[in-house]
Design an enzyme around this catalytic site. Structure first.
Site, mmCIF file in Angstrom:
data_model
loop_
_atom_site.group_PDB
_atom_site.id
_atom_site.type_symbol
_atom_site.label_atom_id
_atom_site.label_comp_id
_atom_site.label_asym_id
_atom_site.label_seq_id
_atom_site.Cartn_x
_atom_site.Cartn_y
_atom_site.Cartn_z
ATOM 1 N N HIS A 117 -4.838 -1.955 -9.194
ATOM 2 C CA HIS A 117 -4.378 -2.888 -8.159
ATOM 3 C C HIS A 117 -3.580 -2.210 -7.055
ATOM 4 O O HIS A 117 -3.250 -2.833 -6.054
ATOM 5 C CB HIS A 117 -3.539 -3.994 -8.799
ATOM 6 C CG HIS A 117 -4.367 -4.924 -9.627
ATOM 7 N ND1 HIS A 117 -4.815 -6.133 -9.174
ATOM 8 C CD2 HIS A 117 -4.871 -4.784 -10.880
ATOM 9 C CE1 HIS A 117 -5.544 -6.714 -10.112
ATOM 10 N NE2 HIS A 117 -5.590 -5.925 -11.160
ATOM 11 N N ASP A 142 -0.066 -0.460 0.551
ATOM 12 C CA ASP A 142 -0.270 -1.626 -0.307
ATOM 13 C C ASP A 142 -1.715 -1.599 -0.778
ATOM 14 O O ASP A 142 -2.624 -1.418 0.041
ATOM 15 C CB ASP A 142 -0.009 -2.905 0.514
ATOM 16 C CG ASP A 142 0.590 -4.018 -0.325
ATOM 17 O OD1 ASP A 142 0.393 -4.021 -1.552
ATOM 18 O OD2 ASP A 142 1.256 -4.893 0.257
HETATM 19 C C1 GDG Z 1 -0.034 -5.916 -6.461
HETATM 20 C C2 GDG Z 1 -0.327 -4.838 -5.401
HETATM 21 C C3 GDG Z 1 -2.285 -6.179 -4.647
HETATM 22 C C4 GDG Z 1 5.042 -14.070 -3.643
HETATM 23 N N1 GDG Z 1 6.200 -14.708 -3.492
HETATM 24 C C5 GDG Z 1 6.065 -15.918 -4.073
HETATM 25 C C6 GDG Z 1 4.779 -16.016 -4.567
HETATM 26 N N2 GDG Z 1 4.163 -14.851 -4.302
HETATM 27 C C7 GDG Z 1 2.776 -14.529 -4.663
HETATM 28 C C8 GDG Z 1 1.919 -14.478 -3.417
HETATM 29 C C9 GDG Z 1 0.827 -13.502 -3.822
HETATM 30 C C10 GDG Z 1 1.528 -12.590 -4.834
HETATM 31 O O1 GDG Z 1 2.720 -13.242 -5.254
HETATM 32 C C11 GDG Z 1 1.915 -11.235 -4.227
HETATM 33 O O2 GDG Z 1 0.751 -10.461 -4.138
HETATM 34 P P1 GDG Z 1 0.612 -9.177 -3.210
HETATM 35 O O3 GDG Z 1 -0.806 -8.777 -3.190
HETATM 36 O O4 GDG Z 1 1.110 -9.500 -1.843
HETATM 37 O O5 GDG Z 1 1.595 -8.059 -3.775
HETATM 38 P P2 GDG Z 1 2.040 -7.393 -5.221
HETATM 39 O O6 GDG Z 1 2.842 -8.337 -6.032
HETATM 40 O O7 GDG Z 1 2.737 -6.130 -4.857
HETATM 41 O O8 GDG Z 1 0.705 -7.068 -6.028
HETATM 42 C C12 GDG Z 1 -1.013 -5.462 -4.192
HETATM 43 C C13 GDG Z 1 -2.014 -7.112 -5.804
HETATM 44 O O9 GDG Z 1 -1.347 -6.446 -6.874
HETATM 45 C C14 GDG Z 1 -3.317 -7.694 -6.349
HETATM 46 O O10 GDG Z 1 -4.192 -6.699 -6.748
HETATM 47 O O11 GDG Z 1 -2.780 -6.943 -3.555
HETATM 48 O O12 GDG Z 1 -1.359 -4.468 -3.258
HETATM 49 O O13 GDG Z 1 0.893 -4.189 -4.994
HETATM 50 O O14 GDG Z 1 -0.229 -14.157 -4.460
HETATM 51 O O15 GDG Z 1 1.480 -15.781 -3.144
HETATM 52 N N3 GDG Z 1 4.305 -17.111 -5.188
HETATM 53 C C15 GDG Z 1 5.171 -18.174 -5.314
HETATM 54 N N4 GDG Z 1 6.450 -18.113 -4.870
HETATM 55 C C16 GDG Z 1 6.942 -17.019 -4.249
HETATM 56 O O16 GDG Z 1 8.114 -17.002 -3.859
HETATM 57 N N5 GDG Z 1 4.725 -19.293 -5.897
#
Ligand code: GDG
Length: 473
Positions: free
Chosen positions: A165, A372
């Site tokens: 990821h 990222d």
């Molecule tokens: C890793 C990789 C890759 C965030 N704040 C809240 C909340 N979220 C949810 C978002 C989104 C998820 O969390 C964050 O996903 P990201 O992709 O932006 O980032 P990472 O957590 O670093 O994830 C990344 C991912 O894995 C998938 O493969 O894209 O590059 O680092 O879905 O919506 N959800 C809620 N409240 C929040 O305050 N409900």
């Protein structure tokens, strides 16, 4: 035949309430938990992972086991010391910084490595209690890179897939890892290794060639008489869930509140886990530069930073939190008035309706990670903006930038580029915003999380079938 999903964390966070002895559970946050939730409806699936608890009480463990088993979840129990070495140590103080190109951060300590090997073995043993060679294994992420080969040793003909990821770095970065060979050998136990972008897959194959000495042929290499395929599987979101959220009453009321609060002002939104890879300080500097260069915009715009606590025990993260507190305060002290606060910063997670309300209300999403793997927030923002203008500013170093070509892309290390991107977003006519959003929505709709999961499983089955027929001929 079932799908065995494996990840560091189970998709539920459980806790035993000390007073009543009851178990409470809530869905774990994070990209992976959000992404794989779609799979549960479509497949017979079991999930093995760490339960989010380090209790050593046999009674509590047994209660959690029973609670989880009813939901086809299988916890892996690790002692506090082992968990710290494997998770906080090797995973987050070695692999995470190195794979995100923070080459001065890794602490290459043998104790971390030993804990990583031990924890991967504990996962393997737990999985084998309930596994058959007919199962499809889908192992997720950088915490478990030794697991594919460990399972392969026990179930030589199993269909084993691995998905990373986070970014896979360039050879010049990866080769710095003292355990580079062991990590590649561990991964090569899989039949299919998936990445968010073709570039990560190419970097991985180049490392396999240079370090393991395997020849590469059309995205594949041979190891111990088996063919291993590496490819790009850009992860999507639950598109429907995000497009429909704007019609939910609690989201509508949240949006109404934001509109009242920010009447006449433009909202710029950022949503990140607290992490140095997310470029939060550089973004604040960019916003500061924008306000400096555009005095007429002061009082008319606000940056909302939603920062979700993460890895609180790690020193670098504590330091970063302090810097964000200080820099946000500095901007507010410099430009704020009794009637206007330029940066509003929240250090917590919010519920889904509030998150969607924030996405919907934001005129601009400013997403500028320094690295990222993908970045699902960018896709979620675009999906929510159905029939509602909005501009996505996105770092060129996020995997999502490969797909979301109609965003305004920026180099997150350039303070001026961030400031100029905000200017460009504010000047963009509504028709152009809509046109760009629609083009990106088309891409996100086509690569929904269910298609992502189904596509990966399908490719894994095909790869396994090809290997079987090669071995038999
Ligand atoms: C890793 C990789 C890759 C965030 N704040 C809240 C909340 N979220 C949810 C978002 C989104 C998820 O969390 C964050 O996903 P990201 O992709 O932006 O980032 P990472 O957590 O670093 O994830 C990344 C991912 O894995 C998938 O493969 O894209 O590059 O680092 O879905 O919506 N959800 C809620 N409240 C929040 O305050 N409900």
């Amino acid at each position: 035949m079932k799908i065995q999903v494996v990840s560091n964390r189970l998709p539920l966070e459980v806790e035993i309430k000390k007073d009543k002895g009851e178990i409470s559970a809530k869905p774990a946050s994070g990209g992976l938990a959000t992404g794989l939730s779609g799979l549960r409806q479509a497949y017979d699936m079991v999930w093995t992972g760490w339960p989010g608890s380090i209790t050593s009480s046999a009674r509590e463990r047994a209660e959690i086991e029973r609670f989880m088993a009813k939901r086809s979840l299988f916890p892996v129990w690790l002692s506090k010391k082992d968990y710290n070495g494997y998770y906080k140590g090797f995973s987050n103080k070695v692999i995470w910084p190195l794979f995100h190109y923070f080459c001065q951060y890794p602490q290459y300590r043998q104790v971390y490595w030993k804990a990583y090997v031990k924890a991967n073995l504990a996962f393997c043993n737990r999985i084998l209690e309930n596994a058959s060679e007919e199962d499809i294994f889908w192992i997720n992420d950088y915490h478990l890179m030794l697991l594919p080969e460990m399972i392969r040793e026990n179930l030589p003909h199993a269909k084993i897939g691995f998905f990373l990821h986070i970014p896979f770095p360039h050879f010049e970065v990866f080769r710095q890892l003292p355990w580079r060979k062991e990590i590649l050998e561990g991964l090569a136990g899989a039949g299919l290794i998936g990445f968010h972008t073709q570039q990560y897959a190419d970097y991985f194959l180049h490392c396999v060639n240079q370090i393991l000495g395997c020849g590469i042929d059309d995205g594949t290499f041979e190891v111990k008489g088996r063919t291993v395929r590496a490819g790009s599987f850009p992860m999507g979101i639950d598109y429907q869930k995000f497009t429909e959220c704007a019609r939910q009453p609690d989201v509508i009321s949240t949006v109404r509140q934001y509109r009242e609060e920010y009447q006449g002002k433009k909202i710029i939104l950022s949503v990140d886990r607290l992490d140095y890879s997310k470029g939060i300080i550089q973004r604040l500097r960019g916003f500061d530069r924008f306000l400096e260069n555009n005095p007429a915009q002061r009082g008319k715009i606000a940056l909302l930073e939603l920062i979700v606590p993460s890895r609180v025990g790690v020193e670098q993260y504590r330091q970063l939190k302090k810097e964000i507190d200080e820099f946000s305060g500095k901007i507010n002290g410099k430009y704020g008035t009794p009637f206007w606060t330029p940066v509003r910063y929240f250090y917590r997670s919010v519920d889904f309706p509030t998150l969607c309300g924030l996405y919907y209300s934001a005129d601009i999403a400013l997403i500028t990670p320094r690295r990222d793997g993908m970045n699902l927030v960018a896709k979620e923002y675009v999906a929510v903006h159905q029939g509602q203008p909005g501009v996505l500013i996105l770092s060129e170093f996020a995997g999502a930038a490969q797909q979301l070509r109609e965003s305004i892309t920026v180099n997150p290390n350039s303070i001026d580029a961030i400031a100029q991107a905000i200017e460009k977003a504010l000047d963009m006519p509504v028709e152009e915003q809509t046109k760009r959003l629609e083009a990106m929505q088309k891409v996100i709709r086509k690569t929904d999380v269910k298609d992502w999961a189904a596509g990966f499983i399908e490719k894994l089955r095909m790869a396994a079938a090809r290997t079987k027929s090669t071995l038999e001929s």
